[in-house]
Design a protein around this motif. Sequence first.
Motif, PDB file in Angstrom:
ATOM      1  N   LYS A 147       6.895   5.287  -0.016  1.00 35.31           N
ATOM      2  CA  LYS A 147       5.774   5.500   1.034  1.00 35.31           C
ATOM      3  C   LYS A 147       6.434   4.974   2.614  1.00 35.31           C
ATOM      4  CE  LYS A 147       2.097   6.304  -2.169  1.00 35.31           C
ATOM      5  NZ  LYS A 147       0.646   5.818  -2.486  1.00 35.31           N
ATOM      6  N   SER A 148       6.854   3.607   2.462  1.00 41.08           N
ATOM      7  CA  SER A 148       7.044   3.228   3.748  1.00 41.08           C
ATOM      8  C   SER A 148       8.233   3.589   4.579  1.00 41.08           C
ATOM      9  CB  SER A 148       7.446   1.498   3.629  1.00 41.08           C
ATOM     10  OG  SER A 148       8.207   1.453   2.500  1.00 41.08           O
ATOM     11  N   ALA A 149       9.303   4.374   3.541  1.00 42.18           N
ATOM     12  CA  ALA A 149      10.237   4.919   4.115  1.00 42.18           C
ATOM     13  C   ALA A 149       9.928   6.295   4.476  1.00 42.18           C
ATOM     14  CB  ALA A 149      11.378   5.068   2.959  1.00 42.18           C
ATOM     15  N   SER A 150       8.553   6.754   4.680  1.00 39.89           N
ATOM     16  CA  SER A 150       8.490   8.284   4.711  1.00 39.89           C
ATOM     17  C   SER A 150       8.600   8.402   6.202  1.00 39.89           C
ATOM     18  CB  SER A 150       7.066   8.490   4.516  1.00 39.89           C
ATOM     19  OG  SER A 150       6.815   9.773   4.940  1.00 39.89           O
ATOM     20  N   LEU A 151       8.937   9.556   6.559  1.00 39.04           N
ATOM     21  CA  LEU A 151       9.179   9.836   7.983  1.00 39.04           C
ATOM     22  C   LEU A 151       8.122  10.791   8.805  1.00 39.04           C
ATOM     23  CD1 LEU A 151      13.172  11.136   7.852  1.00 39.04           C
ATOM     24  CD2 LEU A 151      12.332   8.981   8.595  1.00 39.04           C
ATOM     25  N   VAL A 152       7.070  10.997   8.033  1.00 37.05           N
ATOM     26  CA  VAL A 152       5.910  11.724   8.691  1.00 37.05           C
ATOM     27  C   VAL A 152       5.283  10.762   9.746  1.00 37.05           C
ATOM     28  CG1 VAL A 152       5.403  13.136   6.417  1.00 37.05           C
ATOM     29  CG2 VAL A 152       4.117  10.741   7.165  1.00 37.05           C
ATOM     30  N   PRO A 153       4.777  11.554  10.619  1.00 41.63           N
ATOM     31  CA  PRO A 153       3.910  10.764  11.913  1.00 41.63           C
ATOM     32  C   PRO A 153       3.066   9.653  11.292  1.00 41.63           C
ATOM     33  CG  PRO A 153       3.828  12.882  12.069  1.00 41.63           C
ATOM     34  CD  PRO A 153       4.454  13.073  10.788  1.00 41.63           C
ATOM     35  N   ALA A 160      -2.380   9.970   4.334  1.00 43.79           N
ATOM     36  CA  ALA A 160      -1.613  10.322   3.022  1.00 43.79           C
ATOM     37  C   ALA A 160      -1.602   9.143   2.190  1.00 43.79           C
ATOM     38  CB  ALA A 160      -0.151  10.576   3.166  1.00 43.79           C
ATOM     39  N   VAL A 161      -1.311   7.699   2.643  1.00 45.18           N
ATOM     40  CA  VAL A 161      -1.755   6.413   1.971  1.00 45.18           C
ATOM     41  C   VAL A 161      -3.193   6.508   1.358  1.00 45.18           C
ATOM     42  CG1 VAL A 161      -2.024   4.045   2.191  1.00 45.18           C
ATOM     43  CG2 VAL A 161       0.237   5.087   3.067  1.00 45.18           C
ATOM     44  N   PRO A 235      -9.667   4.816   8.708  1.00 46.93           N
ATOM     45  CA  PRO A 235     -10.717   3.579   9.469  1.00 46.93           C
ATOM     46  C   PRO A 235      -9.747   2.241   9.492  1.00 46.93           C
ATOM     47  CG  PRO A 235     -11.994   4.549   8.038  1.00 46.93           C
ATOM     48  CD  PRO A 235     -10.780   5.056   7.821  1.00 46.93           C
ATOM     49  N   ARG A 236      -9.970   1.414  10.581  1.00 45.66           N
ATOM     50  CA  ARG A 236      -9.112   0.367  10.673  1.00 45.66           C
ATOM     51  C   ARG A 236      -9.643  -1.025  10.241  1.00 45.66           C
ATOM     52  NH1 ARG A 236      -5.444  -0.157  14.687  1.00 45.66           N
ATOM     53  NH2 ARG A 236      -4.880   1.752  15.876  1.00 45.66           N
ATOM     54  N   LEU A 254      -5.837  -2.289  -0.358  1.00 44.87           N
ATOM     55  CA  LEU A 254      -4.477  -1.538  -0.595  1.00 44.87           C
ATOM     56  C   LEU A 254      -4.131  -0.734   0.775  1.00 44.87           C
ATOM     57  CD1 LEU A 254      -1.966  -1.039  -2.446  1.00 44.87           C
ATOM     58  CD2 LEU A 254      -3.303   0.987  -3.276  1.00 44.87           C
ATOM     59  N   VAL A 255      -5.050  -0.004   1.116  1.00 44.05           N
ATOM     60  CA  VAL A 255      -5.002   0.873   2.233  1.00 44.05           C
ATOM     61  C   VAL A 255      -4.448   0.052   3.643  1.00 44.05           C
ATOM     62  CG1 VAL A 255      -6.086   2.552   3.487  1.00 44.05           C
ATOM     63  CG2 VAL A 255      -6.309   2.857   1.194  1.00 44.05           C
ATOM     64  N   MET A 256      -5.500  -0.814   3.743  1.00 44.28           N
ATOM     65  CA  MET A 256      -5.201  -2.113   4.961  1.00 44.28           C
ATOM     66  C   MET A 256      -3.696  -2.514   5.029  1.00 44.28           C
ATOM     67  SD  MET A 256      -7.965  -2.013   6.940  1.00 44.28           S
ATOM     68  CE  MET A 256      -7.394  -3.541   7.991  1.00 44.28           C
ATOM     69  N   ILE A 257      -3.320  -2.763   3.737  1.00 45.01           N
ATOM     70  CA  ILE A 257      -2.047  -3.309   3.827  1.00 45.01           C
ATOM     71  C   ILE A 257      -0.920  -2.409   3.995  1.00 45.01           C
ATOM     72  CG2 ILE A 257      -0.092  -4.364   2.208  1.00 45.01           C
ATOM     73  CD1 ILE A 257      -2.667  -5.674   0.847  1.00 45.01           C
ATOM     74  N   MET A 258      -0.959  -1.151   3.095  1.00 42.50           N
ATOM     75  CA  MET A 258       0.035  -0.166   3.292  1.00 42.50           C
ATOM     76  C   MET A 258      -0.262   0.853   4.497  1.00 42.50           C
ATOM     77  SD  MET A 258       0.162   1.066  -0.693  1.00 42.50           S
ATOM     78  CE  MET A 258       1.493   2.285  -0.419  1.00 42.50           C
ATOM     79  N   GLY A 259      -1.270   0.965   4.941  1.00 44.72           N
ATOM     80  CA  GLY A 259      -1.512   1.940   6.153  1.00 44.72           C
ATOM     81  C   GLY A 259      -1.564   1.221   7.220  1.00 44.72           C
TER      82      GLY A 259
END
Length: 360
Positions: A147-153, A160-161, A235-236, A254-259
Amino acid sequence: MPPSLFLLPRSLLTRIPFLPLSSRARALTMPVTRRPSRSLASEARSPDSKLDPGTECPGGVSDREKRAHLRKKRVKRIVEVDEKRAKEEAADRKVCDLIDIEDFAYDKVNLSAISTDAPANWEEVLDGIRKMRFADSAPVETMRHEKSASLVPPKEQRFAVLISSLLSSQTKEAVTTGAVQRLSEKGLLDADAIVRTDEATMASLIYPVGFYLRKAHHMKKVAEICLEKYGGDIPRSINELLALPGVGPKIAHLVMIMGWNNVQGICVDTHVHRICNRLGWVSRRGTRQKTSNPEQTRVSLETWLPKDLWDPINPLLVGFGRSVCTPLRPRCGTCIINHLCPSAFKEARSSSSKAKRSPN
């Protein structure tokens, strides 16, 4: 009975003799009582049955009482049908309203009720878990790397996360990955695209993830909120994420960390909750009793675990919980930290003894 006789008092009617009707008149006489269609149909099939009007029914029950009884039965049947429909509609609304499908509900934890002391030898225990995990790479770690290597904006990647995190709850890693891939192929990892897609299509694409119908409904609601309030982004803050349908503390952190690459807390799922209690890392204050839910475990861990470990502790313990410290019959014999674990061999021994006692 002649129509004019209906105007006479009832006391006089019993005294007036009636002339016998001719055969032609009897043939033209209509039944007095109304009968249900089922009754008429059954009588039509029975050649011996007759539709004699009569003023009395078998057992001495009058036609008026019989009609009243039939009306009550019809009303009762209608009420029962309406109640059944109401219950079905209520069940449908309950499925649509949806309770959180995470393993626990977000609630404030009383710090005075849990232990905040760092356990002995925790660093040695953690080092041993790392060695076991490096020998067998965890799927959750691979998933994070992809996921972290994804090239999407960035905005689409964050959304997506969020969607993949919603799908991952109570679902195996491979099933979640397949569902996310199918959504990606249809261009449905975008808030606007999800809003324009019906729930049935979403459900068919994410099947067989756990609670796929509920999750399809959540995805639609989340997409609508994110599109309306955040321009398609997510959300942030933790509190804003927790306000989304189907999002609990585990998913929010999880979303806060990954997003957002923002570590606000530890992501605690059933694996982390189970292993921390087995290791004696968390407990209720002044006792050896286990914490009762993952949220208590999270708060207890955060009181003593260094913050730089809050992010890596989840994938480390999740992988360890899947390969060694499993929910049932943990592999204590192959665990290199069993001499430091207060629960070592206890659960495995109790499971085997239960199996011996069970009848064949």
